[in-house]
Design a protein around this motif. Structure first.
Motif, PDB file in Angstrom:
ATOM      1  N   ALA A 182      25.826  88.718  30.580  1.00 13.53           N
ATOM      2  CA  ALA A 182      25.646  89.488  29.350  1.00 13.53           C
ATOM      3  C   ALA A 182      24.648  88.787  28.438  1.00 13.53           C
ATOM      4  O   ALA A 182      24.190  87.676  28.737  1.00 13.53           O
ATOM      5  CB  ALA A 182      26.990  89.654  28.647  1.00 13.53           C
ATOM      6  N   LEU A 183      24.348  89.470  27.354  1.00 13.01           N
ATOM      7  CA  LEU A 183      23.431  88.923  26.360  1.00 13.01           C
ATOM      8  C   LEU A 183      23.875  87.505  25.995  1.00 13.01           C
ATOM      9  O   LEU A 183      25.056  87.273  25.785  1.00 13.01           O
ATOM     10  CB  LEU A 183      23.463  89.827  25.118  1.00 13.01           C
ATOM     11  CG  LEU A 183      22.321  89.669  24.137  1.00 13.01           C
ATOM     12  CD1 LEU A 183      21.026  90.114  24.784  1.00 13.01           C
ATOM     13  CD2 LEU A 183      22.589  90.481  22.889  1.00 13.01           C
ATOM     14  N   GLY A 184      22.947  86.576  25.946  1.00 15.78           N
ATOM     15  CA  GLY A 184      23.281  85.188  25.675  1.00 15.78           C
ATOM     16  C   GLY A 184      23.132  84.337  26.924  1.00 15.78           C
ATOM     17  O   GLY A 184      23.026  83.113  26.848  1.00 15.78           O
ATOM     18  N   PRO A 244      21.608  72.141  29.481  1.00 16.52           N
ATOM     19  CA  PRO A 244      22.634  73.176  29.670  1.00 16.52           C
ATOM     20  C   PRO A 244      22.016  74.548  29.922  1.00 16.52           C
ATOM     21  O   PRO A 244      21.007  74.906  29.311  1.00 16.52           O
ATOM     22  CB  PRO A 244      23.380  73.163  28.332  1.00 16.52           C
ATOM     23  CG  PRO A 244      22.393  72.674  27.331  1.00 16.52           C
ATOM     24  CD  PRO A 244      21.358  71.847  28.064  1.00 16.52           C
ATOM     25  N   ALA A 245      22.601  75.264  30.857  1.00 16.18           N
ATOM     26  CA  ALA A 245      22.233  76.663  31.084  1.00 16.18           C
ATOM     27  C   ALA A 245      23.518  77.478  30.917  1.00 16.18           C
ATOM     28  O   ALA A 245      24.504  77.215  31.589  1.00 16.18           O
ATOM     29  CB  ALA A 245      21.656  76.856  32.473  1.00 16.18           C
ATOM     30  N   THR A 246      23.474  78.414  29.975  1.00 17.78           N
ATOM     31  CA  THR A 246      24.687  79.162  29.663  1.00 17.78           C
ATOM     32  C   THR A 246      24.738  80.466  30.446  1.00 17.78           C
ATOM     33  O   THR A 246      23.760  81.208  30.487  1.00 17.78           O
ATOM     34  CB  THR A 246      24.728  79.496  28.160  1.00 17.78           C
ATOM     35  OG1 THR A 246      24.513  78.293  27.442  1.00 17.78           O
ATOM     36  CG2 THR A 246      26.063  80.104  27.764  1.00 17.78           C
ATOM     37  N   LEU A 247      25.881  80.721  31.081  1.00 14.02           N
ATOM     38  CA  LEU A 247      26.147  82.035  31.665  1.00 14.02           C
ATOM     39  C   LEU A 247      27.175  82.704  30.772  1.00 14.02           C
ATOM     40  O   LEU A 247      28.318  82.259  30.708  1.00 14.02           O
ATOM     41  CB  LEU A 247      26.725  81.901  33.076  1.00 14.02           C
ATOM     42  CG  LEU A 247      25.830  81.421  34.199  1.00 14.02           C
ATOM     43  CD1 LEU A 247      26.598  81.402  35.509  1.00 14.02           C
ATOM     44  CD2 LEU A 247      24.629  82.354  34.324  1.00 14.02           C
ATOM     45  N   ARG A 248      26.743  83.738  30.047  1.00 13.64           N
ATOM     46  CA  ARG A 248      27.699  84.530  29.244  1.00 13.64           C
ATOM     47  C   ARG A 248      28.093  85.691  30.142  1.00 13.64           C
ATOM     48  O   ARG A 248      27.280  86.547  30.459  1.00 13.64           O
ATOM     49  CB  ARG A 248      27.028  85.059  27.985  1.00 13.64           C
ATOM     50  CG  ARG A 248      26.940  84.072  26.858  1.00 13.64           C
ATOM     51  CD  ARG A 248      28.273  83.821  26.184  1.00 13.64           C
ATOM     52  NE  ARG A 248      28.814  84.982  25.486  1.00 13.64           N
ATOM     53  CZ  ARG A 248      30.114  85.240  25.350  1.00 13.64           C
ATOM     54  NH1 ARG A 248      31.006  84.446  25.892  1.00 13.64           N
ATOM     55  NH2 ARG A 248      30.513  86.308  24.686  1.00 13.64           N
ATOM     56  N   LEU A 249      29.348  85.713  30.556  1.00 14.30           N
ATOM     57  CA  LEU A 249      29.758  86.728  31.521  1.00 14.30           C
ATOM     58  C   LEU A 249      30.536  87.844  30.845  1.00 14.30           C
ATOM     59  O   LEU A 249      31.356  87.594  29.974  1.00 14.30           O
ATOM     60  CB  LEU A 249      30.637  86.094  32.602  1.00 14.30           C
ATOM     61  CG  LEU A 249      29.956  85.012  33.428  1.00 14.30           C
ATOM     62  CD1 LEU A 249      30.976  84.292  34.287  1.00 14.30           C
ATOM     63  CD2 LEU A 249      28.863  85.616  34.289  1.00 14.30           C
ATOM     64  N   ALA A 250      30.252  89.060  31.264  1.00 15.09           N
ATOM     65  CA  ALA A 250      31.087  90.200  30.890  1.00 15.09           C
ATOM     66  C   ALA A 250      31.924  90.524  32.121  1.00 15.09           C
ATOM     67  O   ALA A 250      31.382  90.804  33.190  1.00 15.09           O
ATOM     68  CB  ALA A 250      30.234  91.385  30.491  1.00 15.09           C
ATOM     69  N   MET A 251      33.246  90.422  31.981  1.00 12.59           N
ATOM     70  CA  MET A 251      34.152  90.751  33.076  1.00 12.59           C
ATOM     71  C   MET A 251      34.699  92.149  32.827  1.00 12.59           C
ATOM     72  O   MET A 251      35.449  92.363  31.880  1.00 12.59           O
ATOM     73  CB  MET A 251      35.307  89.743  33.128  1.00 12.59           C
ATOM     74  CG  MET A 251      34.852  88.307  33.320  1.00 12.59           C
ATOM     75  SD  MET A 251      34.110  88.059  34.944  1.00 12.59           S
ATOM     76  CE  MET A 251      34.331  86.304  35.150  1.00 12.59           C
TER      77      MET A 251
END
Lengths: 62, 291
Positions: free
Chosen positions: B146-148, B251-258
């Protein structure tokens, strides 16, 4: 090349033409799934149905 | 470059041919990133353990070899699909496009799309098709960046490119907003839609390792209006040097939408029809309604 790997029959039961969602006819000889509604034949390669319209063979009118 | 922005074709944000090519190429490199893919898949499939029912046949959409084994371990039969015929062959599945699914209605009682719907042009359309292949009361589970997601990389690349050329091309895919998740599911006809957020931060010792992993997963840039010219040799070094660090790591961010949704069925709880209430709300609030 033509040592065709059989497709899982359970898979054949649920596969439809991706464009028209109509039933397909399995052509064992050519190893293709034929959609008469879309006029396309989807290839089966080593038992893997390739259900991508851009990979399908156009059926001739004849 | 005299690239016109086409108007009639504006919905086609992504170049599906490139998506397929990136996934074809990833076939030999997926093993190096399967731990990240499996981590997300485990988090997603945790939801199955909270559901008090059994599933018999599942559709695995673009699971890149990590989803199917996890489902089979739960005793579920799996049909795997991928846009890439190479990955489909690896999974002994079906090569299929999420935008035009080749399955009859009500074929599965579970559909799992782990990190595989973010390169789809018509996401609402794909969700409708995924809902239709579900039997009534079948479950849909999807994880989507998701966004982010990769916000650090996006910011660093945009800034570095603006400094170098005075403009910036899209180099990180546009991701949907988590807040739109449940609405997307509802629009596609899913009952009881839920969208949860989850965040995974990956720490990289070297910035190039992040780009290597993205490529290894088949996640190369497939935005249709991407700049196809070879970028200035200075771009990536400048951008990567500008990435923020955390204890000496990047850091690499994974913003997840579940996403969780159910194919509608008569047995599911539903709101009562409007106007069917037998007690006045005013009386209820006043506290003197009949029990």
């Amino acid at each position: 090349m033509n040592a065709s790997v059989p497709v899982d029959p359970r898979l054949l039961e649920i596969l439809v033409c991706p464009l028209t969602k109509t039933a397909l006819v399995y052509d064992r000889e050519r190893d293709e799934l034929i959609s008469t509604a879309a006029g396309l034949a989807y290839p089966i390669r080593d038992g893997i149905p390739i259900m991508l319209p851009e990979e399908a063979r156009k059926l001739d009118e004849a | 470059m005299s690239d016109k922005i086409p108007t009639s074709d504006a919905i086609h944000v992504f170049d599906r041919r490139a998506v397929r090519l990136h996934r074809d190429r990833a076939a030999t490199t997926l093993a190096s990133v399967s731990d990240v893919l499996a981590d997300v898949a485990e988090r997603l499939l945790d939801r199955l353990d909270d559901v008090m029912r059994d599933f018999s046949v599942a559709l695995d959409v673009g699971g890149r070899g990590v989803v199917a084994p996890l489902l089979r371990a739960r005793g579920i039969q799996v049909v795997s699909t991928d846009l890439s015929p190479v990955l489909a062959a690896q999974a002994q599945g079906v090569a299929a496009d999420e935008e035009c699914l080749p399955f009859a209605d009500a074929s599965f009682d579970l559909v799992v799309a782990n990190l595989s719907l973010h390169w789809v042009n018509d996401l609402p359309g794909a969700l409708i098709q995924l809902r239709r292949v579900l039997k009534p009361d079948g479950l849909f589970l999807a994880s989507l960046p998701a966004l982010g997601t990769l916000a650090e990389l996006r910011a660093a690349l945009t800034l570095a490119e603006a400094n170098l050329t005075g403009g910036a091309a899209p180099r990180v895919s546009p991701f949907p907003d988590l807040r739109d998740g449940a609405a997307l599911l509802q629009r596609a006809g899913f009952a009881l839609p839920v969208a949860d957020g989850d965040t995974i931060t990956l720490l990289y010792a070297a910035p190039f390792a992040l780009l290597r992993d993205l490529r290894a997963a088949g996640e190369g840039n497939a935005v249709r209006l991407r700049d196809r010219r070879i970028p200035s040799a200075a771009l990536f070094p400048a951008a990567l040097a500008a990435l923020p660090t955390q204890d000496g790591r990047i850091p690499a961010t994974l913003r997840l939408a579940m996403l969780t949704g159910w194919a509608p069925a008569a047995s599911q709880p539903k709101p009562l029809p409007r106007g069917s209430a037998k007690i006045s709300l005013v009386d209820a609030l006043r506290g003197d309604a009949d029990p």
